[in-house]
Motif scaffolding. Structure first.
Motif, PDB file in Angstrom:
ATOM      1  N   ILE A  87      39.531  53.507  37.579  1.00 18.88           N
ATOM      2  CA  ILE A  87      40.355  52.705  38.707  1.00 18.88           C
ATOM      3  C   ILE A  87      41.209  53.807  39.435  1.00 18.88           C
ATOM      4  N   SER A  88      41.788  54.836  38.866  1.00 17.17           N
ATOM      5  CA  SER A  88      42.459  55.737  39.808  1.00 17.17           C
ATOM      6  C   SER A  88      41.871  56.345  40.901  1.00 17.17           C
ATOM      7  N   GLN A  89      40.700  56.864  40.197  1.00 14.99           N
ATOM      8  CA  GLN A  89      39.520  57.600  41.003  1.00 14.99           C
ATOM      9  C   GLN A  89      39.092  56.787  42.109  1.00 14.99           C
ATOM     10  N   GLY A  90      38.861  55.413  41.736  1.00 12.25           N
ATOM     11  CA  GLY A  90      38.361  54.580  42.959  1.00 12.25           C
ATOM     12  C   GLY A  90      39.391  54.502  44.061  1.00 12.25           C
ATOM     13  N   VAL A  91      40.546  54.322  43.645  1.00 11.97           N
ATOM     14  CA  VAL A  91      41.768  54.128  44.593  1.00 11.97           C
ATOM     15  C   VAL A  91      41.865  55.322  45.608  1.00 11.97           C
ATOM     16  N   VAL A  92      41.635  56.509  44.995  1.00  6.13           N
ATOM     17  CA  VAL A  92      42.127  57.846  45.657  1.00  6.13           C
ATOM     18  C   VAL A  92      40.681  58.014  46.940  1.00  6.13           C
TER      19      VAL A  92
ATOM     20  N   VAL B  82      38.762  55.379  47.806  1.00  2.59           N
ATOM     21  CA  VAL B  82      39.081  54.259  49.187  1.00  2.59           C
ATOM     22  C   VAL B  82      40.164  54.856  50.094  1.00  2.59           C
ATOM     23  N   LEU B  83      41.252  55.338  49.460  1.00  6.45           N
ATOM     24  CA  LEU B  83      42.346  55.873  50.334  1.00  6.45           C
ATOM     25  C   LEU B  83      42.082  57.135  51.218  1.00  6.45           C
ATOM     26  N   SER B  84      41.183  57.957  50.628  1.00  5.47           N
ATOM     27  CA  SER B  84      40.856  59.220  51.251  1.00  5.47           C
ATOM     28  C   SER B  84      39.593  58.812  52.305  1.00  5.47           C
ATOM     29  N   GLY B  85      39.257  57.303  52.753  1.00  5.32           N
ATOM     30  CA  GLY B  85      38.419  57.403  53.495  1.00  5.32           C
ATOM     31  C   GLY B  85      36.942  57.864  52.874  1.00  5.32           C
ATOM     32  N   GLY B  86      36.453  57.793  51.589  1.00  4.80           N
ATOM     33  CA  GLY B  86      35.228  58.410  51.016  1.00  4.80           C
ATOM     34  C   GLY B  86      35.166  59.791  51.094  1.00  4.80           C
ATOM     35  N   LYS B  87      36.109  60.497  51.282  1.00  2.00           N
ATOM     36  CA  LYS B  87      35.644  62.011  51.377  1.00  2.00           C
ATOM     37  C   LYS B  87      36.123  62.666  50.043  1.00  2.00           C
ATOM     38  N   SER B  88      36.618  61.786  49.049  1.00  2.00           N
ATOM     39  CA  SER B  88      37.011  62.614  47.742  1.00  2.00           C
ATOM     40  C   SER B  88      35.637  62.880  47.066  1.00  2.00           C
ATOM     41  N   LYS B  89      35.623  63.932  46.150  1.00  2.00           N
ATOM     42  CA  LYS B  89      34.649  64.377  45.290  1.00  2.00           C
ATOM     43  C   LYS B  89      34.378  63.508  43.854  1.00  2.00           C
TER      44      LYS B  89
END
Length: 73
Positions: free
Chosen positions: A59-64, A66-73
């Motif tokens: 869930i935490s990874q999903g929130v990150v 979404v908040l980063s605009g899909g740029k998270s690895k």
């Protein structure tokens, strides 16, 4: 004078006698039963807790993400 082997045998015999005395006590027998009964409960709790932590991690990874605009690895 005792040889090293005789000393080792005496020490081993004393340890065995001490261990046998300890195992004959009520406290040892109670602890042995309690540990035997609680071990599966502890193992199941650990497995369930690991699953819960993994779930919240996703869930935490999903929130990150979404908040980063899909740029998270």
């Amino acid at each position: 004078m005792l040889t090293q082997e005789q000393k080792a045998e005496r020490i081993a015999r004393r340890h065995k006698e001490r261990e046998d005395k300890m195992k004959a006590t009520a406290g040892y027998k109670v602890w042995s039963v309690v540990f035997t009964l609680s071990y599966p409960i502890i193992a199941v709790f650990t497995a369930v807790f690991s699953i819960v932590v993994s779930f919240f991690s996703k869930i935490s990874q999903g929130v990150v993400y979404v908040l980063s605009g899909g740029k998270s690895k």
